[in-house]
Write a protein that holds these residues in place. Structure first.
Motif, PDB file in Angstrom:
ATOM      1  N   VAL A  57    -127.261 -20.562 -15.318  1.00  0.00           N
ATOM      2  CA  VAL A  57    -127.295 -20.528 -13.847  1.00  0.00           C
ATOM      3  C   VAL A  57    -127.920 -19.220 -13.368  1.00  0.00           C
ATOM      4  CG1 VAL A  57    -125.855 -20.517 -11.765  1.00  0.00           C
ATOM      5  CG2 VAL A  57    -125.403 -22.160 -13.596  1.00  0.00           C
ATOM      6  N   ARG A  58    -127.634 -18.121 -14.026  1.00  0.00           N
ATOM      7  CA  ARG A  58    -128.268 -16.847 -13.656  1.00  0.00           C
ATOM      8  C   ARG A  58    -129.786 -16.943 -13.780  1.00  0.00           C
ATOM      9  NH1 ARG A  58    -124.386 -12.459 -16.755  1.00  0.00           N
ATOM     10  NH2 ARG A  58    -122.849 -12.272 -15.079  1.00  0.00           N
ATOM     11  N   SER A  67    -131.204 -19.349 -10.998  1.00  0.00           N
ATOM     12  CA  SER A  67    -131.094 -18.826  -9.633  1.00  0.00           C
ATOM     13  C   SER A  67    -131.833 -17.503  -9.437  1.00  0.00           C
ATOM     14  CB  SER A  67    -129.625 -18.632  -9.257  1.00  0.00           C
ATOM     15  OG  SER A  67    -129.045 -17.583 -10.023  1.00  0.00           O
ATOM     16  N   PRO A 101    -124.636 -13.142  -7.391  1.00  0.00           N
ATOM     17  CA  PRO A 101    -125.090 -13.650  -6.098  1.00  0.00           C
ATOM     18  C   PRO A 101    -124.405 -12.940  -4.934  1.00  0.00           C
ATOM     19  CG  PRO A 101    -123.520 -15.158  -7.060  1.00  0.00           C
ATOM     20  CD  PRO A 101    -123.795 -14.106  -8.089  1.00  0.00           C
ATOM     21  N   ASN A 135    -123.910 -16.829  -1.201  1.00  0.00           N
ATOM     22  CA  ASN A 135    -124.289 -17.757  -2.271  1.00  0.00           C
ATOM     23  C   ASN A 135    -123.229 -17.906  -3.360  1.00  0.00           C
ATOM     24  OD1 ASN A 135    -126.860 -18.345  -1.219  1.00  0.00           O
ATOM     25  ND2 ASN A 135    -127.603 -16.376  -1.978  1.00  0.00           N
ATOM     26  N   PHE A 156    -123.029 -20.738  -6.377  1.00  0.00           N
ATOM     27  CA  PHE A 156    -123.239 -20.209  -7.726  1.00  0.00           C
ATOM     28  C   PHE A 156    -122.070 -20.605  -8.638  1.00  0.00           C
ATOM     29  CE2 PHE A 156    -123.193 -16.873 -10.960  1.00  0.00           C
ATOM     30  CZ  PHE A 156    -124.536 -16.709 -11.258  1.00  0.00           C
ATOM     31  N   ALA A 168    -122.080 -24.282  -9.422  1.00  0.00           N
ATOM     32  CA  ALA A 168    -123.120 -24.601 -10.403  1.00  0.00           C
ATOM     33  C   ALA A 168    -122.661 -24.238 -11.814  1.00  0.00           C
ATOM     34  CB  ALA A 168    -124.424 -23.885 -10.063  1.00  0.00           C
TER      35      ALA A 168
END
Length: 88
Positions: free
Chosen positions: A28-29, A32, A37, A41, A45, A48
């Motif tokens: 995810v990092r 995104s 975040p 967000n 985050f 997700a």
């Protein structure tokens, strides 16, 4: 960042919840572009990360192989040796 995502399938002992979550967090990092975040967000985050963790867990439990499970310690030693040869 993605270099930190490790193979989690076919190891003895099986991947732990922490390992699955850490892998999902890295994924995810990367997607995104956020290491951490903003507050605006954060909820998206975190959601997700949870969804990717769930998908990864389902994937790992549904995969099958005839190969014997790999030993984590042996694989870690192989990785150290490859790193030593590559970087000296």
């Amino acid at each position: 960042m993605c270099r930190n995502i490790k193979t989690l399938f076919n190891f003895e002992p099986p991947a732990s919840e922490d390992e699955i979550r850490a892998s999902a967090l890295q994924f995810v990092r990367k997607l995104s572009g956020f290491n951490k975040p903003s507050q605006a967000n954060q909820a998206a985050f975190d959601r997700a990360v949870e969804e990717v963790s769930d998908a990864a867990r389902r994937l790992l439990t549904s995969l099958h192989t005839q190969a014997p499970p790999r030993d984590r310690m042996i694989e870690a030693e192989k990785a150290k040796e490859r790193s030593r040869l590559r970087f000296g």
